[in-house]
Design a protein around this motif. Structure first.
Motif, PDB file in Angstrom:
ATOM      1  N   ASN A  70       0.814  -1.223   0.000  1.00 51.02           N
ATOM      2  CA  ASN A  70       0.000   0.000   0.000  1.00 51.02           C
ATOM      3  C   ASN A  70       0.844   1.268   0.000  1.00 51.02           C
ATOM      4  O   ASN A  70       0.389   2.331   0.438  1.00 51.02           O
ATOM      5  CB  ASN A  70      -0.959   0.029   1.196  1.00 51.02           C
ATOM      6  CG  ASN A  70      -2.143   0.947   0.951  1.00 51.02           C
ATOM      7  OD1 ASN A  70      -2.673   1.014  -0.154  1.00 51.02           O
ATOM      8  ND2 ASN A  70      -2.545   1.677   1.977  1.00 51.02           N
ATOM      9  N   SER A  91       0.292   7.110   6.261  1.00 48.94           N
ATOM     10  CA  SER A  91      -0.690   6.072   6.592  1.00 48.94           C
ATOM     11  C   SER A  91      -2.112   6.552   6.324  1.00 48.94           C
ATOM     12  O   SER A  91      -2.438   7.720   6.529  1.00 48.94           O
ATOM     13  CB  SER A  91      -0.568   5.687   8.067  1.00 48.94           C
ATOM     14  OG  SER A  91       0.748   5.255   8.355  1.00 48.94           O
ATOM     15  N   THR A 102      -3.423  -1.958   6.098  1.00 48.83           N
ATOM     16  CA  THR A 102      -2.057  -2.313   5.689  1.00 48.83           C
ATOM     17  C   THR A 102      -1.031  -1.374   6.298  1.00 48.83           C
ATOM     18  O   THR A 102       0.010  -1.806   6.814  1.00 48.83           O
ATOM     19  CB  THR A 102      -1.934  -2.288   4.158  1.00 48.83           C
ATOM     20  OG1 THR A 102      -2.928  -3.131   3.589  1.00 48.83           O
ATOM     21  CG2 THR A 102      -0.558  -2.765   3.724  1.00 48.83           C
ATOM     22  N   ASP A 103      -1.320  -0.065   6.247  1.00 47.63           N
ATOM     23  CA  ASP A 103      -0.359   0.894   6.788  1.00 47.63           C
ATOM     24  C   ASP A 103      -0.214   0.766   8.294  1.00 47.63           C
ATOM     25  O   ASP A 103       0.872   0.967   8.840  1.00 47.63           O
ATOM     26  CB  ASP A 103      -0.798   2.323   6.436  1.00 47.63           C
ATOM     27  CG  ASP A 103      -0.664   2.600   4.951  1.00 47.63           C
ATOM     28  OD1 ASP A 103       0.122   1.908   4.291  1.00 47.63           O
ATOM     29  OD2 ASP A 103      -1.360   3.499   4.452  1.00 47.63           O
ATOM     30  N   ILE A 104      -1.304   0.446   8.980  1.00 45.92           N
ATOM     31  CA  ILE A 104      -1.234   0.280  10.433  1.00 45.92           C
ATOM     32  C   ILE A 104      -0.325  -0.894  10.774  1.00 45.92           C
ATOM     33  O   ILE A 104       0.486  -0.836  11.709  1.00 45.92           O
ATOM     34  CB  ILE A 104      -2.641   0.066  11.031  1.00 45.92           C
ATOM     35  CG1 ILE A 104      -3.548   1.246  10.671  1.00 45.92           C
ATOM     36  CG2 ILE A 104      -2.557  -0.116  12.531  1.00 45.92           C
ATOM     37  CD1 ILE A 104      -3.020   2.592  11.111  1.00 45.92           C
ATOM     38  N   THR A 106       2.143  -1.917   8.984  1.00 43.71           N
ATOM     39  CA  THR A 106       3.510  -1.446   8.730  1.00 43.71           C
ATOM     40  C   THR A 106       4.006  -0.574   9.861  1.00 43.71           C
ATOM     41  O   THR A 106       5.159  -0.681  10.301  1.00 43.71           O
ATOM     42  CB  THR A 106       3.547  -0.652   7.407  1.00 43.71           C
ATOM     43  OG1 THR A 106       3.139  -1.500   6.337  1.00 43.71           O
ATOM     44  CG2 THR A 106       4.946  -0.131   7.125  1.00 43.71           C
ATOM     45  N   ASP A 107       3.117   0.286  10.369  1.00 37.32           N
ATOM     46  CA  ASP A 107       3.513   1.245  11.407  1.00 37.32           C
ATOM     47  C   ASP A 107       3.991   0.577  12.688  1.00 37.32           C
ATOM     48  O   ASP A 107       4.783   1.166  13.435  1.00 37.32           O
ATOM     49  CB  ASP A 107       2.333   2.178  11.730  1.00 37.32           C
ATOM     50  CG  ASP A 107       2.059   3.159  10.604  1.00 37.32           C
ATOM     51  OD1 ASP A 107       2.981   3.431   9.822  1.00 37.32           O
ATOM     52  OD2 ASP A 107       0.920   3.641  10.499  1.00 37.32           O
ATOM     53  N   SER A 238       4.434  11.571   7.882  1.00 39.70           N
ATOM     54  CA  SER A 238       4.181  10.422   8.751  1.00 39.70           C
ATOM     55  C   SER A 238       4.970   9.202   8.263  1.00 39.70           C
ATOM     56  O   SER A 238       6.188   9.281   8.122  1.00 39.70           O
ATOM     57  CB  SER A 238       2.673  10.156   8.808  1.00 39.70           C
ATOM     58  OG  SER A 238       2.343   9.240   9.813  1.00 39.70           O
ATOM     59  N   LEU A 239       4.302   8.096   8.009  1.00 37.13           N
ATOM     60  CA  LEU A 239       4.964   6.918   7.443  1.00 37.13           C
ATOM     61  C   LEU A 239       5.733   7.292   6.183  1.00 37.13           C
ATOM     62  O   LEU A 239       6.859   6.820   5.949  1.00 37.13           O
ATOM     63  CB  LEU A 239       3.922   5.843   7.119  1.00 37.13           C
ATOM     64  CG  LEU A 239       4.369   4.648   6.278  1.00 37.13           C
ATOM     65  CD1 LEU A 239       5.329   3.782   7.052  1.00 37.13           C
ATOM     66  CD2 LEU A 239       3.167   3.833   5.813  1.00 37.13           C
ATOM     67  N   ALA A 353      -7.911   9.409   5.586  1.00 39.87           N
ATOM     68  CA  ALA A 353      -7.873   8.485   6.709  1.00 39.87           C
ATOM     69  C   ALA A 353      -8.911   8.882   7.747  1.00 39.87           C
ATOM     70  O   ALA A 353      -9.717   8.087   8.217  1.00 39.87           O
ATOM     71  CB  ALA A 353      -6.485   8.496   7.338  1.00 39.87           C
TER      72      ALA A 353
END
Length: 444
Positions: A70, A91, A102-104, A106-107, A238-239, A353
């Motif tokens: 993502n 994210s 998906t980003d969560i 990864t985080d 952020s990410l 988001a």
């Protein structure tokens, strides 16, 4: 708010104009990818961007994506200049009406893993960020290697080891960069073939990809290297800010300074790795070329979390609690701090988001960072302008008081240069006369 402008040449040191522009790019990428139709072909993203933001002096050059991780990003080119901006999205929690976790995932992958192929095993990076960037690293490196005129046979050979999706992404990156270098004739050869390869809804047609690669190799392997280094800004929120730092480091490792000049502005980036990684990063990128902008009220730049006291006394190498790893991570680059909760009078959104209506404070929002940077710039200009005025009056008075002395000094320097020039002319005439006499003698 008027769009900030940046200098024609990328220079070291923090610039409010650059930082604000990069923060605005970070806002744009959230909004643009909300229009994504889910197809691997991002031509609609390019059209939307250029129609909305094309009047700001930057054009859409390439779309970066990996659907498994993502990761989303794009590369912009400044009109009539060899300046580029690589921008990464942060994210998100929703995507086209669906919950997107998906980003969560990864985080919170905070394990420290070995960075790339370093000979020093102590250089470690946060796993989630490393995986995120590596999933799109191939196309970004090939895009800039193409621009720099640094493509080699091995670059094309390595493409055969990739999945069809990644091959297509790399082929497209090479095509987009090649179009910038070679113009419309190259674009008309390659772009229709890429479109045709996607027309049947299937990517893994080896013959179609081989045909495109053959055309790209023939046109680009003999491309001359750039005579002036490409200037590249790398940014993300952020990410995306963490991915931006890794992107800059990868470009520095794979493309020589002679062909690429890099500057980083991350917005609300989490920490990337351990102390050894931070030292390596700072040494590679250089002083005054990497800035992380952090809001003191924003908790994200403090992630990943360290081992809490007093457990840190006994867990010097980190602590695992179930699937969660706590370690000693440190930030990279140079910090530029801002402070504020966010505007209380306008709605702040987090790129699809979350959206906070009625001006609820959100210190992590890109809107908050844009506002705080702009306010800081105005305060700094308000503080510095009277000093500039005073210095201007002082310098003008100093020049006036010593005008005669300065004129006499420069006159003496000019006369000395004129004498040296006359001596050089006399020596040249003497050499020419000697050469003519020599020719006459040999003719006799």
């Amino acid at each position: 708010m008027k769009n900030p402008t940046i200098t024609q040449k990328l220079q070291s040191g923090f610039s409010f104009n650059e930082a604000i522009l990069m923060a605005k790019f970070c806002k744009q990428i959230y909004h643009i990818f909300q229009q994504d139709d889910g197809s691997v072909d991002d031509t609609e993203i390019e059209g939307i961007y250029n129609s909305i933001h094309g009047n700001q002096g930057w054009e859409f050059a390439h779309s970066i994506r990996n659907d498994e991780t993502n990761v989303r990003g794009f590369i912009l080119k400044k009109k009539d200049a060899d300046q580029y901006a690589v921008v990464f999205r942060g994210s998100i929690l929703t995507d086209r009406g669906s919950l997107e976790l998906t980003d969560i995932a990864t985080d919170i992958k905070w394990d420290l893993v070995k960075y790339a192929s370093m000979t020093d095993p102590r250089i470690k990076v946060v796993q989630g960020l490393f995986i995120a960037f590596e999933s799109v690293a191939d196309e970004i490196k090939l895009f800039f290697r193409t621009l720099a005129g640094q493509l080699k046979h091995r670059d094309f050979q390595q493409l055969h080891q990739l999945s069809p999706e990644r091959q297509l992404a790399c082929v497209t990156a090479i095509a987009n960069a090649g179009t910038i270098r070679l113009g419309i004739d190259f674009e008309q050869k390659v772009k229709p073939l890429i479109k045709e390869a996607l027309s049947d809804g299937e990517i893994g047609n080896d013959q179609e990809l081989e045909h495109i690669l053959a055309i790209e190799q023939e046109a680009l392997l003999e491309l001359k290297a750039v005579t002036e280094p490409l200037e590249v800004y790398v940014t993300g929120h952020s990410l995306g800010g963490g991915v931006a730092h890794l992107c800059a480091l990868a470009l520095r490792r794979h493309i020589q300074d002679l062909y690429l000049k890099i500057k980083v502005y991350s917005i609300a980036s989490p920490k990337l790795g351990n102390d050894s990684f931070a030292k390596y990063y700072n040494q590679q990128i250089g002083e005054g070329m990497s800035y992380r902008i952090e809001n003191w009220f924003d908790p994200v730049p403090n992630l990943p979390l360290p081992v809490p006291f007093p457990l840190n006394i006994f867990a010097g190498n980190g602590l695992r609690i179930g699937e969660l790893y706590l370690g000693n991570c440190v930030p990279v680059g140079e910090a530029h701090g801002v402070i504020g909760l966010g505007s209380q009078s306008v709605s702040l959104d987090f790129g699809g988001a979350l959206e906070f209506l009625g001006g609820i404070p959100f210190p992590h929002s890109f809107d908050t960072y844009i506002t705080l940077l702009s306010e800081d710039q105005q305060r700094w200009q308000g503080f510095w302008r009277p000093i500039q005025d005073i210095l201007g009056v002082f310098i003008r008075g100093l020049i006036q008081d010593h005008k005669a002395e300065m004129q006499a000094y420069f006159q003496e320097e000019i006369q000395a240069l004129q004498i040296e020039l006359n001596e050089i002319k006399s020596e040249i005439k003497a050499l020419q006369k000697s050469e003519n006499n020599s020719k006459v003698y040999h003719q006799q």
